[in-house]
Write a protein that holds these residues in place. Structure first.
Motif, PDB file in Angstrom:
ATOM      1  N   ASP A   1       0.826  -1.207   0.000  1.00 21.65           N
ATOM      2  CA  ASP A   1       0.000   0.000   0.000  1.00 21.65           C
ATOM      3  C   ASP A   1       0.864   1.262   0.000  1.00 21.65           C
ATOM      4  N   VAL A   2       0.387   2.283  -0.697  1.00 24.61           N
ATOM      5  CA  VAL A   2       0.916   3.633  -0.515  1.00 24.61           C
ATOM      6  C   VAL A   2      -0.174   4.426   0.215  1.00 24.61           C
ATOM      7  N   SER A   3       0.219   5.487   0.900  1.00 27.73           N
ATOM      8  CA  SER A   3      -0.764   6.266   1.646  1.00 27.73           C
ATOM      9  C   SER A   3      -1.701   7.000   0.688  1.00 27.73           C
ATOM     10  N   LEU A   4      -2.949   7.086   1.073  1.00 28.61           N
ATOM     11  CA  LEU A   4      -3.952   7.721   0.214  1.00 28.61           C
ATOM     12  C   LEU A   4      -4.108   9.210   0.491  1.00 28.61           C
ATOM     13  N   ARG A   5      -3.570   9.668   1.608  1.00 32.40           N
ATOM     14  CA  ARG A   5      -3.652  11.085   1.960  1.00 32.40           C
ATOM     15  C   ARG A   5      -2.274  11.731   2.064  1.00 32.40           C
ATOM     16  N   SER A   6      -1.429  11.127   2.878  1.00 30.86           N
ATOM     17  CA  SER A   6      -0.108  11.694   3.128  1.00 30.86           C
ATOM     18  C   SER A   6       0.838  11.478   1.948  1.00 30.86           C
ATOM     19  N   ALA A   7       1.739  12.433   1.759  1.00 32.46           N
ATOM     20  CA  ALA A   7       2.762  12.292   0.718  1.00 32.46           C
ATOM     21  C   ALA A   7       3.952  11.477   1.209  1.00 32.46           C
ATOM     22  N   SER A   8       4.033  11.231   2.521  1.00 36.29           N
ATOM     23  CA  SER A   8       5.228  10.608   3.084  1.00 36.29           C
ATOM     24  C   SER A   8       5.391   9.146   2.688  1.00 36.29           C
ATOM     25  N   ASN A   9       4.288   8.478   2.354  1.00 32.80           N
ATOM     26  CA  ASN A   9       4.391   7.092   1.893  1.00 32.80           C
ATOM     27  C   ASN A   9       3.723   6.926   0.525  1.00 32.80           C
ATOM     28  N   ALA A  10       3.839   7.980  -0.281  1.00 32.22           N
ATOM     29  CA  ALA A  10       3.364   7.946  -1.670  1.00 32.22           C
ATOM     30  C   ALA A  10       4.284   8.839  -2.471  1.00 32.22           C
ATOM     31  N   HIS A  11       5.485   8.329  -2.721  1.00 38.50           N
ATOM     32  CA  HIS A  11       6.513   9.123  -3.377  1.00 38.50           C
ATOM     33  C   HIS A  11       6.349   9.078  -4.894  1.00 38.50           C
ATOM     34  N   VAL A  12       6.492  10.234  -5.530  1.00 38.59           N
ATOM     35  CA  VAL A  12       6.531  10.264  -6.986  1.00 38.59           C
ATOM     36  C   VAL A  12       7.843   9.634  -7.433  1.00 38.59           C
ATOM     37  N   GLU A  13       7.730   8.599  -8.232  1.00 33.12           N
ATOM     38  CA  GLU A  13       8.890   7.842  -8.683  1.00 33.12           C
ATOM     39  C   GLU A  13       9.234   8.179 -10.126  1.00 33.12           C
ATOM     40  N   HIS A  14      10.530   8.432 -10.369  1.00 31.63           N
ATOM     41  CA  HIS A  14      11.053   8.546 -11.722  1.00 31.63           C
ATOM     42  C   HIS A  14      11.697   7.201 -12.038  1.00 31.63           C
ATOM     43  N   ILE A  15      11.052   6.417 -12.863  1.00 33.69           N
ATOM     44  CA  ILE A  15      11.497   5.044 -13.119  1.00 33.69           C
ATOM     45  C   ILE A  15      12.928   5.047 -13.637  1.00 33.69           C
ATOM     46  N   ALA A  16      13.188   5.814 -14.696  1.00 31.81           N
ATOM     47  CA  ALA A  16      14.572   6.122 -15.081  1.00 31.81           C
ATOM     48  C   ALA A  16      14.956   7.331 -14.240  1.00 31.81           C
ATOM     49  N   PRO A  17      15.932   7.210 -13.345  1.00 34.89           N
ATOM     50  CA  PRO A  17      16.196   8.250 -12.340  1.00 34.89           C
ATOM     51  C   PRO A  17      16.403   9.637 -12.946  1.00 34.89           C
ATOM     52  N   LYS A  18      15.813  10.633 -12.316  1.00 38.59           N
ATOM     53  CA  LYS A  18      15.923  12.003 -12.815  1.00 38.59           C
ATOM     54  C   LYS A  18      17.349  12.524 -12.741  1.00 38.59           C
ATOM     55  N   SER A  19      18.159  11.999 -11.823  1.00 40.90           N
ATOM     56  CA  SER A  19      19.557  12.437 -11.734  1.00 40.90           C
ATOM     57  C   SER A  19      20.383  11.922 -12.906  1.00 40.90           C
ATOM     58  N   LEU A  20      19.931  10.847 -13.549  1.00 39.93           N
ATOM     59  CA  LEU A  20      20.631  10.282 -14.700  1.00 39.93           C
ATOM     60  C   LEU A  20      19.977  10.677 -16.018  1.00 39.93           C
ATOM     61  N   TYR A  21      18.664  10.927 -15.993  1.00 48.02           N
ATOM     62  CA  TYR A  21      17.911  11.224 -17.221  1.00 48.02           C
ATOM     63  C   TYR A  21      17.071  12.477 -16.987  1.00 48.02           C
ATOM     64  N   LEU A  22      17.752  13.613 -17.024  1.00 45.45           N
ATOM     65  CA  LEU A  22      17.120  14.882 -16.681  1.00 45.45           C
ATOM     66  C   LEU A  22      15.931  15.202 -17.583  1.00 45.45           C
ATOM     67  N   SER A  23      16.037  14.920 -18.867  1.00 43.90           N
ATOM     68  CA  SER A  23      14.962  15.277 -19.797  1.00 43.90           C
ATOM     69  C   SER A  23      13.723  14.411 -19.627  1.00 43.90           C
ATOM     70  N   PHE A  24      13.824  13.337 -18.840  1.00 43.98           N
ATOM     71  CA  PHE A  24      12.667  12.479 -18.576  1.00 43.98           C
ATOM     72  C   PHE A  24      11.975  12.832 -17.252  1.00 43.98           C
ATOM     73  N   MET A  25      12.399  13.931 -16.624  1.00 46.80           N
ATOM     74  CA  MET A  25      11.875  14.262 -15.307  1.00 46.80           C
ATOM     75  C   MET A  25      10.354  14.424 -15.307  1.00 46.80           C
ATOM     76  N   PHE A  26       9.806  14.986 -16.371  1.00 44.47           N
ATOM     77  CA  PHE A  26       8.365  15.227 -16.436  1.00 44.47           C
ATOM     78  C   PHE A  26       7.687  14.346 -17.486  1.00 44.47           C
ATOM     79  N   GLU A  27       8.390  13.334 -17.970  1.00 45.43           N
ATOM     80  CA  GLU A  27       7.817  12.425 -18.954  1.00 45.43           C
ATOM     81  C   GLU A  27       6.746  11.556 -18.284  1.00 45.43           C
ATOM     82  N   PRO A  28       5.490  11.665 -18.712  1.00 46.20           N
ATOM     83  CA  PRO A  28       4.421  10.906 -18.049  1.00 46.20           C
ATOM     84  C   PRO A  28       4.661   9.403 -17.975  1.00 46.20           C
ATOM     85  N   LYS A  29       5.306   8.828 -19.002  1.00 45.04           N
ATOM     86  CA  LYS A  29       5.562   7.382 -18.989  1.00 45.04           C
ATOM     87  C   LYS A  29       6.645   6.996 -17.989  1.00 45.04           C
ATOM     88  N   ASN A  30       7.376   7.980 -17.493  1.00 41.27           N
ATOM     89  CA  ASN A  30       8.458   7.703 -16.550  1.00 41.27           C
ATOM     90  C   ASN A  30       8.032   7.913 -15.103  1.00 41.27           C
TER      91      ASN A  30
END
Length: 216
Positions: free
Chosen positions: A62-91
Motif C-alpha cells: 500500500d501507498v498512503s492515500l492522503r499523506s505524501a510521506s508514503n506515496a513518493h513520486v517515482e522517476h522510473i529512469a532516475p531524474k539524476s541520470l535522465y534529466l529530460s525524462f523528469m516530467f515524462e508521463p511514462k516515466n
C-alpha cells in the motif's frame, strides 16, 4: 495487464512552467523539490495514486492515500541520470517510502542514453529498453510471483526488480515468518536448497517452492 494504463496529461500552464524550467542553464534534478514545482508534484502524485489504486508499483504494497510521506513520486529512469525524462508521463508512478529509499538513482535502462548533451531523446516505447519491471509496459505477474511477503522472480527482469528494490527486505530484516516456519515441508525444501551444490537440483527445488508458496 500492466499496472498503469493511463498517463497524466499536464495543463497548458503546467507545460509552460515545465518548459521554462527545462530551458534554464542551471536546471538540475535538484529543482524537482522546489516550492515552485509543488503543485505539479502534487498533481502527479494524486493522478498515479488513483491510477494505481493505492498500490506501490514495485512491491505491490500500500501507498498512503492522503499523506505524501508514503506515496513518493517515482522517476522510473532516475531524474539524476535522465534529466529530460523528469516530467515524462511514462516515466512517472508512485511507490512506497521503502522502495523509494532503497531504489534511489540506480540505473534501470538496458542501454544508458545521454540526455545531457542537448540532443532530443525520446522516451523508450517498449519493455525491452528496461531492466526493471516497468509499470506501464510490463505485466507484473509475468515477472514476479508475490505471496504475502515473499517475492520470487519469474524472469531476469523480475530478479533485477527484486534485487534493486530489495523486495524480500522483510526476511532480511526479521528472518523467516512464522507462516513458513510452521510448515515442515516448506522448511525442508528451503534447507535442501541452501545445502545443495547442484545448480540443476536448486532449479528443481525453486520450482517446487514456487508451487508450495502459491498453494499456502
Amino acid at each position: 495487464m500492466p499496472h498503469i494504463n493511463n498517463t497524466i496529461c499536464f495543463s497548458g500552464d503546467d507545460n509552460a512552467l515545465i518548459e521554462d524550467k527545462l530551458r534554464l542553464d542551471t536546471f538540475s534534478h535538484l529543482d524537482w523539490s522546489t516550492n515552485e514545482l509543488m503543485p505539479i508534484r502534487s498533481k502527479i502524485r494524486n493522478f498515479y495514486r488513483n491510477e494505481q489504486r493505492g498500490i506501490c508499483a514495485y512491491c505491490k504494497g500500500d501507498v498512503s492515500l492522503r499523506s505524501a510521506s508514503n506515496a513518493h513520486v517515482e522517476h522510473i529512469a532516475p531524474k539524476s541520470l535522465y534529466l529530460s525524462f523528469m516530467f515524462e508521463p511514462k516515466n512517472l508512478c508512485v511507490i512506497c517510502a521503502d522502495c523509494n529509499e532503497i531504489k534511489r538513482n540506480q540505473e534501470v535502462m538496458n542501454e544508458a542514453v545521454d540526455t545531457f548533451s542537448g540532443n532530443v531523446i525520446r522516451y523508450p516505447r517498449s519493455s525491452g529498453a528496461f531492466k526493471i519491471v516497468h509499470p506501464l509496459f510490463d505485466n507484473y505477474d509475468e515477472h514476479i510471483l508475490k505471496k504475502g511477503r515473499v517475492y520470487i522472480d519469474r524472469s531476469a527482469k523480475g530478479a533485477f526488480t527484486i534485487g534493486v528494490c530489495k523486495l524480500n527486505r522483510y526476511f532480511h530484516e526479521f528472518g523467516v515468518d512464522d507462516e513458513f516456519v510452521n510448515d515442515e515441508e516448506l522448511v525442508g525444501q528451503m534447507n535442501e536448497y541452501i545445502g545443495s551444490q547442484s545448480t540443476l537440483q536448486k532449479a528443481g527445488i525453486l520450482n517446487r517452492l514456487r508451487d508450495m508458496l502459491f498453494n499456502l
